[in-house]
Design a protein around this motif. Structure first.
Motif, PDB file in Angstrom:
ATOM      1  N   ARG A 161      -0.885 -42.638  20.651  1.00  0.00           N
ATOM      2  CA  ARG A 161      -2.073 -43.056  19.908  1.00  0.00           C
ATOM      3  C   ARG A 161      -3.248 -42.121  20.138  1.00  0.00           C
ATOM      4  O   ARG A 161      -4.178 -42.068  19.327  1.00  0.00           O
ATOM      5  CB  ARG A 161      -2.462 -44.481  20.325  1.00  0.00           C
ATOM      6  N   ASP A 162      -3.225 -41.394  21.248  1.00  0.00           N
ATOM      7  CA  ASP A 162      -4.296 -40.437  21.539  1.00  0.00           C
ATOM      8  C   ASP A 162      -4.051 -39.083  20.888  1.00  0.00           C
ATOM      9  O   ASP A 162      -4.819 -38.138  21.110  1.00  0.00           O
ATOM     10  CB  ASP A 162      -4.427 -40.253  23.057  1.00  0.00           C
ATOM     11  N   THR A 218      -6.840 -57.613   8.869  1.00  0.00           N
ATOM     12  CA  THR A 218      -5.601 -57.036   9.396  1.00  0.00           C
ATOM     13  C   THR A 218      -4.598 -58.096   9.824  1.00  0.00           C
ATOM     14  O   THR A 218      -3.437 -57.786  10.063  1.00  0.00           O
ATOM     15  CB  THR A 218      -5.909 -56.133  10.607  1.00  0.00           C
ATOM     16  N   GLU A 247      -0.223 -54.254  11.413  1.00  0.00           N
ATOM     17  CA  GLU A 247      -0.900 -53.158  12.105  1.00  0.00           C
ATOM     18  C   GLU A 247      -0.291 -52.942  13.493  1.00  0.00           C
ATOM     19  O   GLU A 247      -0.962 -53.144  14.512  1.00  0.00           O
ATOM     20  CB  GLU A 247      -2.396 -53.448  12.219  1.00  0.00           C
ATOM     21  N   TRP A 249       0.851 -50.014  14.751  1.00  0.00           N
ATOM     22  CA  TRP A 249       0.394 -48.766  15.351  1.00  0.00           C
ATOM     23  C   TRP A 249      -1.027 -48.893  15.896  1.00  0.00           C
ATOM     24  O   TRP A 249      -1.361 -48.336  16.934  1.00  0.00           O
ATOM     25  CB  TRP A 249       0.473 -47.646  14.310  1.00  0.00           C
ATOM     26  N   ARG A 250      -1.894 -49.653  15.200  1.00  0.00           N
ATOM     27  CA  ARG A 250      -3.284 -49.826  15.616  1.00  0.00           C
ATOM     28  C   ARG A 250      -3.531 -51.243  16.114  1.00  0.00           C
ATOM     29  O   ARG A 250      -4.605 -51.807  15.906  1.00  0.00           O
ATOM     30  CB  ARG A 250      -4.220 -49.512  14.445  1.00  0.00           C
ATOM     31  N   GLU A 252      -4.089 -52.407  19.076  1.00  0.00           N
ATOM     32  CA  GLU A 252      -5.173 -52.552  20.047  1.00  0.00           C
ATOM     33  C   GLU A 252      -6.518 -52.675  19.344  1.00  0.00           C
ATOM     34  O   GLU A 252      -7.413 -53.398  19.816  1.00  0.00           O
ATOM     35  CB  GLU A 252      -5.178 -51.363  21.006  1.00  0.00           C
ATOM     36  N   ASP A 253      -6.686 -51.980  18.222  1.00  0.00           N
ATOM     37  CA  ASP A 253      -7.921 -52.107  17.438  1.00  0.00           C
ATOM     38  C   ASP A 253      -8.032 -53.510  16.837  1.00  0.00           C
ATOM     39  O   ASP A 253      -9.116 -54.107  16.815  1.00  0.00           O
ATOM     40  CB  ASP A 253      -7.963 -51.056  16.327  1.00  0.00           C
ATOM     41  N   ASN A 257     -11.034 -56.191  17.631  1.00  0.00           N
ATOM     42  CA  ASN A 257     -11.853 -56.837  16.594  1.00  0.00           C
ATOM     43  C   ASN A 257     -11.779 -58.354  16.693  1.00  0.00           C
ATOM     44  O   ASN A 257     -12.780 -59.049  16.476  1.00  0.00           O
ATOM     45  CB  ASN A 257     -11.396 -56.378  15.208  1.00  0.00           C
TER      46      ASN A 257
END
Length: 291
Positions: A161-162, A218, A247, A249-250, A252-253, A257
Motif C-alpha cells: 500500500r505504500d 464505501t 474497498e 485494497w483501501r 484502512e482508509d 473514515n
C-alpha cells in the motif's frame, strides 16, 4: 550455368566454414544461420500466442482475465524449451546424450540449489493452479498486504500500500499462510471495535454505530451493518460494528473514515469513549526516627 554453379559452390563453401570446433563437434556459419532462424520463428510464435490470448480475453471467451498472465507464461516456457531442444538438434548436438551425461551435474546442482529449485517448483504450481493471480490483493503471514504485479518461475513481485515493490519467493506464497482477498466474494466483511463508558445507553450506542456505517459510501448498502456487544471490558463496554465493502485494497482508509464518523456521532449524543483507568491504593506505615 557454370557461373551459377560456381556461385552456389562458393555460397555453400562459405556456409560450411567452421566457426568453432570442440571435441569433434563443430559449428559452421550454416548452423549459426539455422539457429538464428529457429530462434526468430519461436520468438514470433510466442508473440502470436500472447496476441491470441489477449484477443480471447478481450472477447471474454475461453479464459478468465486474471489467468491471462499464467497461460502466457506457461506457453512461453514450453515454446522456449521446445525451441531450445530443436535448435541444439539443428546444429548437430544430440540432446539425449547431453541430458544423460549431465545427469550427475544436475543432481549436484539440485543439492546446492534446493531453495531455488523449491521456488521454481512453487512458481510452476502457482501458474498452473491459479490460486494467486496478477492483480490479486494478498495478505501474507507477516501481515504485509500487497497487490500481485508479476509472477515468474522463481519469484513474484508484489506492491504494498505504500508503493514499495517486494520480490517474494514463490515458495512463500505456496507454503505459508496467505489470505487472497480477491479470491473471496466481491464484498468482504470487516469490523471496527469501539468501547464506551459504563452506564452508557447500549441501545443508543448500537443505533449510532449502524447510522455511522450507513453514511459512508464505501460501505455496501445491500447488506445492513450489524453490531455485536463483545465484552464487559476493564474500563469500557466493548462493541464491534460489522460491515461489507468492496474497498479491500483501501480498507484502512474506510475504517479510518468510519472511526471519524463514530466519534462525531458519539460527541453529538453525549456518548463517552473512556480512557483506561486504574485505582491506586497507598498504604502508609508509621515509623519512628531515631534521635
Amino acid at each position: 550455368m557454370e557461373s551459377i554453379s560456381a556461385i552456389w559452390d562458393a555460397i555453400r563453401s562459405g556456409l560450411e566454414f567452421k566457426l568453432i570446433e570442440v571435441a569433434g563437434h563443430s559449428i559452421s556459419i550454416y548452423n549459426t544461420v539455422v539457429l538464428i532462424i529457429i530462434l526468430i520463428c519461436f520468438r514470433v510464435l510466442v508473440k502470436a500466442l500472447e496476441k491470441l490470448i489477449k484477443t480471447k480475453v478481450s472477447e471474454k471467451k475461453w479464459i478468465e482475465n486474471g489467468k491471462e498472465h499464467a497461460v502466457i507464461q506457461i506457453g512461453k516456457y514450453v515454446i522456449y524449451v521446445v525451441g531450445f531442444v530443436i535448435a541444439l538438434e539443428a546444429i548437430g548436438v544430440n540432446t539425449t546424450t547431453l541430458i544423460i551425461s549431465s545427469s550427475a551435474l544436475f543432481v549436484g546442482l539440485g543439492f546446492g540449489l534446493q531453495e531455488a529449485f523449491r521456488d521454481f517448483i512453487s512458481g510452476i504450481i502457482l501458474l498452473f493452479e491459479g490460486d494467486v493471480l496478477i492483480g490479486d490483493v494478498v495478505e501474507m503471514d507477516n501481515g504485509i498486504v500487497a497487490v500481485v504485479k508479476k509472477i515468474n518461475l522463481r519469484t513474484s513481485k508484489v506492491r504494498t500500500r505504500d508503493g514499495i515493490v517486494l520480490i517474494v519467493p514463490n515458495s512463500q506464497l505456496i507454503n505459508e499462510r496467505v489470505i487472497n482477498w480477491s479470491n473471496s466474494n466481491k464484498l468482504t466483511r470487516f469490523h471496527v471495535t469501539v468501547g464506551v463508558a459504563y452506564g452508557s445507553d447500549v441501545t443508543l450506542v448500537k443505533q449510532l454505530l449502524i447510522d455511522a456505517a450507513k453514511e459512508l459510501e464505501t460501505i455496501s448498502k445491500h447488506t445492513v451493518p450489524f453490531v455485536r456487544f463483545v465484552d464487559f471490558g476493564n474500563s469500557s463496554l466493548d462493541f464491534e460494528i460489522h460491515f461489507l465493502t468492496e474497498e479491500v485494497w483501501r480498507i484502512e482508509d474506510a475504517k479510518s473514515n468510519l472511526r471519524f464518523t463514530i466519534d462525531q456521532k458519539f460527541r453529538e449524543n453525549g456518548v463517552t469513549i473512556p480512557f483506561p483507568q486504574r485505582d491506586l491504593h497507598l498504604k502508609t506505615k508509621d515509623f519512628k526516627l531515631n534521635d
